[in-house]
Design a protein around this motif. Structure first.
Motif, PDB file in Angstrom:
ATOM      1  N   GLY A  49     -72.435-120.850  22.758  1.00 12.56           N
ATOM      2  CA  GLY A  49     -73.773-121.422  22.874  1.00 12.56           C
ATOM      3  C   GLY A  49     -74.610-121.409  21.616  1.00 12.56           C
ATOM      4  O   GLY A  49     -75.832-121.446  21.687  1.00 12.56           O
ATOM      5  N   LEU A  50     -73.975-121.371  20.452  1.00 15.64           N
ATOM      6  CA  LEU A  50     -74.721-121.357  19.188  1.00 15.64           C
ATOM      7  C   LEU A  50     -75.045-122.778  18.742  1.00 15.64           C
ATOM      8  O   LEU A  50     -74.294-123.717  19.022  1.00 15.64           O
ATOM      9  N   SER A  51     -76.146-122.933  18.016  1.00 19.93           N
ATOM     10  CA  SER A  51     -76.504-124.256  17.505  1.00 19.93           C
ATOM     11  C   SER A  51     -75.525-124.682  16.407  1.00 19.93           C
ATOM     12  O   SER A  51     -75.289-125.863  16.196  1.00 19.93           O
ATOM     13  N   SER A  52     -74.932-123.721  15.709  1.00 21.13           N
ATOM     14  CA  SER A  52     -73.900-124.010  14.718  1.00 21.13           C
ATOM     15  C   SER A  52     -72.574-124.180  15.465  1.00 21.13           C
ATOM     16  O   SER A  52     -71.871-123.209  15.751  1.00 21.13           O
ATOM     17  N   VAL A  53     -72.254-125.419  15.792  1.00 20.22           N
ATOM     18  CA  VAL A  53     -71.115-125.726  16.664  1.00 20.22           C
ATOM     19  C   VAL A  53     -69.799-125.172  16.124  1.00 20.22           C
ATOM     20  O   VAL A  53     -68.950-124.716  16.889  1.00 20.22           O
ATOM     21  N   LYS A  54     -69.631-125.165  14.802  1.00 23.11           N
ATOM     22  CA  LYS A  54     -68.349-124.712  14.240  1.00 23.11           C
ATOM     23  C   LYS A  54     -68.095-123.224  14.488  1.00 23.11           C
ATOM     24  O   LYS A  54     -66.973-122.770  14.429  1.00 23.11           O
ATOM     25  N   MET A  55     -69.145-122.455  14.803  1.00 23.63           N
ATOM     26  CA  MET A  55     -68.964-121.027  15.073  1.00 23.63           C
ATOM     27  C   MET A  55     -68.647-120.746  16.536  1.00 23.63           C
ATOM     28  O   MET A  55     -68.131-119.675  16.860  1.00 23.63           O
ATOM     29  N   ASN A  56     -68.962-121.675  17.423  1.00 19.79           N
ATOM     30  CA  ASN A  56     -68.669-121.467  18.842  1.00 19.79           C
ATOM     31  C   ASN A  56     -67.167-121.317  19.057  1.00 19.79           C
ATOM     32  O   ASN A  56     -66.370-122.060  18.499  1.00 19.79           O
ATOM     33  N   GLY A  57     -66.798-120.343  19.850  1.00 20.02           N
ATOM     34  CA  GLY A  57     -65.387-120.108  20.148  1.00 20.02           C
ATOM     35  C   GLY A  57     -64.725-119.105  19.223  1.00 20.02           C
ATOM     36  O   GLY A  57     -63.621-118.646  19.506  1.00 20.02           O
ATOM     37  N   SER A  82     -67.151-112.899   7.811  1.00 16.22           N
ATOM     38  CA  SER A  82     -68.539-112.588   7.507  1.00 16.22           C
ATOM     39  C   SER A  82     -69.173-111.808   8.649  1.00 16.22           C
ATOM     40  O   SER A  82     -68.638-111.736   9.745  1.00 16.22           O
ATOM     41  N   THR A  83     -70.342-111.236   8.365  1.00 14.34           N
ATOM     42  CA  THR A  83     -71.097-110.552   9.391  1.00 14.34           C
ATOM     43  C   THR A  83     -72.385-111.322   9.657  1.00 14.34           C
ATOM     44  O   THR A  83     -72.932-111.953   8.755  1.00 14.34           O
ATOM     45  N   CYS A  84     -72.843-111.279  10.898  1.00 14.46           N
ATOM     46  CA  CYS A  84     -74.109-111.920  11.254  1.00 14.46           C
ATOM     47  C   CYS A  84     -74.658-111.259  12.513  1.00 14.46           C
ATOM     48  O   CYS A  84     -73.929-110.618  13.254  1.00 14.46           O
ATOM     49  N   THR A  85     -75.964-111.402  12.715  1.00 15.74           N
ATOM     50  CA  THR A  85     -76.582-110.865  13.918  1.00 15.74           C
ATOM     51  C   THR A  85     -76.733-111.998  14.932  1.00 15.74           C
ATOM     52  O   THR A  85     -77.160-113.094  14.585  1.00 15.74           O
ATOM     53  N   ILE A  86     -76.351-111.705  16.159  1.00 12.74           N
ATOM     54  CA  ILE A  86     -76.306-112.708  17.221  1.00 12.74           C
ATOM     55  C   ILE A  86     -77.029-112.154  18.444  1.00 12.74           C
ATOM     56  O   ILE A  86     -76.930-110.967  18.747  1.00 12.74           O
ATOM     57  N   SER A  87     -77.689-113.021  19.169  1.00 17.53           N
ATOM     58  CA  SER A  87     -78.294-112.627  20.443  1.00 17.53           C
ATOM     59  C   SER A  87     -77.177-112.302  21.433  1.00 17.53           C
ATOM     60  O   SER A  87     -76.161-112.999  21.474  1.00 17.53           O
ATOM     61  N   PRO A  88     -77.343-111.263  22.240  1.00 17.96           N
ATOM     62  CA  PRO A  88     -76.318-110.927  23.231  1.00 17.96           C
ATOM     63  C   PRO A  88     -76.029-112.073  24.195  1.00 17.96           C
ATOM     64  O   PRO A  88     -74.940-112.153  24.748  1.00 17.96           O
ATOM     65  N   ASN A  89     -77.013-112.961  24.381  1.00 17.94           N
ATOM     66  CA  ASN A  89     -76.800-114.115  25.266  1.00 17.94           C
ATOM     67  C   ASN A  89     -75.765-115.082  24.705  1.00 17.94           C
ATOM     68  O   ASN A  89     -75.241-115.909  25.436  1.00 17.94           O
ATOM     69  N   ASN A  90     -75.482-114.982  23.397  1.00 14.25           N
ATOM     70  CA  ASN A  90     -74.514-115.867  22.760  1.00 14.25           C
ATOM     71  C   ASN A  90     -73.175-115.184  22.523  1.00 14.25           C
ATOM     72  O   ASN A  90     -72.378-115.618  21.706  1.00 14.25           O
ATOM     73  N   LEU A  91     -72.940-114.094  23.246  1.00 18.21           N
ATOM     74  CA  LEU A  91     -71.678-113.370  23.127  1.00 18.21           C
ATOM     75  C   LEU A  91     -71.014-113.270  24.490  1.00 18.21           C
ATOM     76  O   LEU A  91     -71.671-113.003  25.488  1.00 18.21           O
TER      77      LEU A  91
END
Length: 156
Positions: A49-57, A82-91
């Motif tokens: 559910g990320l706006s950056s489509v290439k990172m989804n999946g 890489s490392t990044c911070t993500i909302s738990p709703n997107n995991l």
């Protein structure tokens, strides 16, 4: 009856000093909801559910939680790591984290190569794609090998 219940709830809250209620609310805010806290360090998750489509999946490993309720993850992709911070709703939870984390000291056991049984090693990481093997650095030779978790024992 309803009015009595509302009054009862109100009186229970009033029994707590104002500072205690504020502290409890602050703790709830810092810790986030149960949904946000369900990911433990080392858990394998999928980005969704990320706006950056290439990172989804993509698959990632949970590294830590921040005070804003977001989750720091290490993302492994073909392009980079890489490392990044993500909302738990997107995991999306995929697998429980390993019991062996980088830096843990272990001993090898039940291996087909008898000369490696009993050898000490240090955990360097977890290889997700290789059956969940644990990457260890052997103590004697400093060589890296992937070992199934059931063939490792934590040592003090």
């Amino acid at each position: 009856w309803r009015r009595a219940q509302r009054n009862k709830k109100g009186s229970e809250e009033e029994k707590q000093p104002k500072g205690v209620r504020q502290t409890e609310n602050r703790v709830k805010t810092l810790l986030g909801s149960k949904e946000e806290r369900k990911f433990r360090v080392g858990d394998c998750v999928q980005l969704i559910g990320l706006s950056s489509v290439k990172m989804n999946g993509l698959m990632a490993i949970v590294l830590q939680h921040d005070l804003k309720g977001r989750v720091l993850v290490k993302v492994d992709s073909a392009e980079n790591c890489s490392t990044c911070t993500i909302s738990p709703n997107n995991l999306k939870f995929m697998a429980a984290g390993p019991q062996f984390l980088p830096g843990h000291k272990v001993s090898l056991k039940n291996l087909s190569k008898d000369d490696m049984n009993g050898e000490r090693a240090v955990v360097e990481g977890v290889v997700i794609g290789d059956g969940g093997r644990v990457l260890v650095r052997l103590g004697k030779t400093k060589r890296f090998v992937g070992v199934k978790p059931e063939n490792l024992v934590l040592v003090p």
